[in-house]
Design an enzyme around this catalytic site. Structure first.
Site, PDB file in Angstrom:
ATOM      1  N   HIS A 130      31.601 -19.589 -15.648  1.00 31.33           N
ATOM      2  CA  HIS A 130      32.043 -19.052 -16.917  1.00 31.33           C
ATOM      3  C   HIS A 130      33.424 -18.284 -16.471  1.00 31.33           C
ATOM      4  CE1 HIS A 130      29.356 -19.476 -20.204  1.00 31.33           C
ATOM      5  NE2 HIS A 130      28.409 -19.332 -19.222  1.00 31.33           N
TER       6      HIS A 130
ATOM      7  N   GLU B 299      35.795 -17.039 -18.210  1.00 33.20           N
ATOM      8  CA  GLU B 299      36.045 -15.920 -19.041  1.00 33.20           C
ATOM      9  C   GLU B 299      35.123 -14.656 -18.698  1.00 33.20           C
ATOM     10  OE1 GLU B 299      32.599 -17.857 -21.133  1.00 33.20           O
ATOM     11  OE2 GLU B 299      34.257 -18.227 -19.998  1.00 33.20           O
TER      12      GLU B 299
ATOM     13  N   CYS C 135      30.915 -24.546 -18.820  1.00 37.68           N
ATOM     14  CA  CYS C 135      29.411 -24.319 -18.783  1.00 37.68           C
ATOM     15  C   CYS C 135      28.855 -25.676 -19.516  1.00 37.68           C
ATOM     16  CB  CYS C 135      29.099 -23.168 -19.591  1.00 37.68           C
ATOM     17  SG  CYS C 135      27.070 -22.726 -19.321  1.00 37.68           S
TER      18      CYS C 135
END
EC number: 4.3.2.10
Length: 200
Positions: free
Chosen positions: A180, A182, A82
């Site tokens: 992202h 994650e 990001c």
């Protein structure tokens, strides 16, 4: 050893958990430039405004120097996430112009989608479409949340938000993703697994 850089501007807990789930055993969350200078892999997360993140990174004693030496000079595999990806650029134009690391030629500019339906921030699941072959980037769906986007060289993948928007950049032993990992479930974990095994 993988160094996950703590400079007060990243979603550290979620990224750490995702890296461990992806198979990373020797992981250090650190703001110590000396540890980063010894790391075999480096991950730079980033959440928030470009200028604030750039200032926070530069405020960590010796960190930018350690990153430049380890990644640029010595070729250590690097992943920016990001705003961590955006900081690889020459500069960002969020609330003024702020210098980045200058690793990839380009600038980070506000998203200006061509239709009123395409809202800013660009938020939610969207396709990642590879534009240049790269061992880490595969087609799939990932989770995005951003109002600014990279424009410049070394684009590896794009996504569609009333026009093409950079989803990944990279050169040499460094790669950055706007989405992202994650938060991208299986697609994101698979990317992190490939990063952990990457031998560029």
């Amino acid at each position: 050893m993988l160094a996950l850089i703590d400079y007060g501007a990243g979603n550290l807990h979620s990224v750490e958990n995702a890296l461990r789930t992806a198979g990373c055993v020797d992981l250090v969350v650190t703001s110590d430039a000396d540890l980063v200078a010894k790391a075999e892999r480096i991950v730079l997360p980033g959440v928030g405004a470009y200028g604030a993140c750039a200032a926070a990174l530069r405020a960590v004693p010796g960190m930018v120097e350690a990153l430049n030496r380890r990644v640029r000079d010595e070729g250590t595999p690097f992943l920016g996430i990001c705003v961590g990806m955006q900081l690889m650029a020459d500069a960002g134009e969020e609330m003024g112009t702020h210098a980045g690391l200058g690793w990839v030629p380009g600038r980070v500019r506000r998203l200006e989608p061509g239709t009123v339906e395409a809202k800013v921030p660009h938020m939610g699941w969207n396709d990642v479409v590879p534009s240049t072959p790269h061992p880490l980037i595969e087609p799939g769906e990932a989770y995005f949340l951003h109002s600014f986007a990279f424009e410049g060289a070394d684009v590896l993948a794009t996504t569609e938000h009333a026009g093409a928007v950079t989803a990944a950049i990279g050169r040499d032993t460094m790669i950055g993703v706007q989405f992202h990992p994650e938060k991208s479930q299986r697609y994101g974990l698979a990317l992190l697994e490939r990063f952990l095994e990457w031998r560029p």
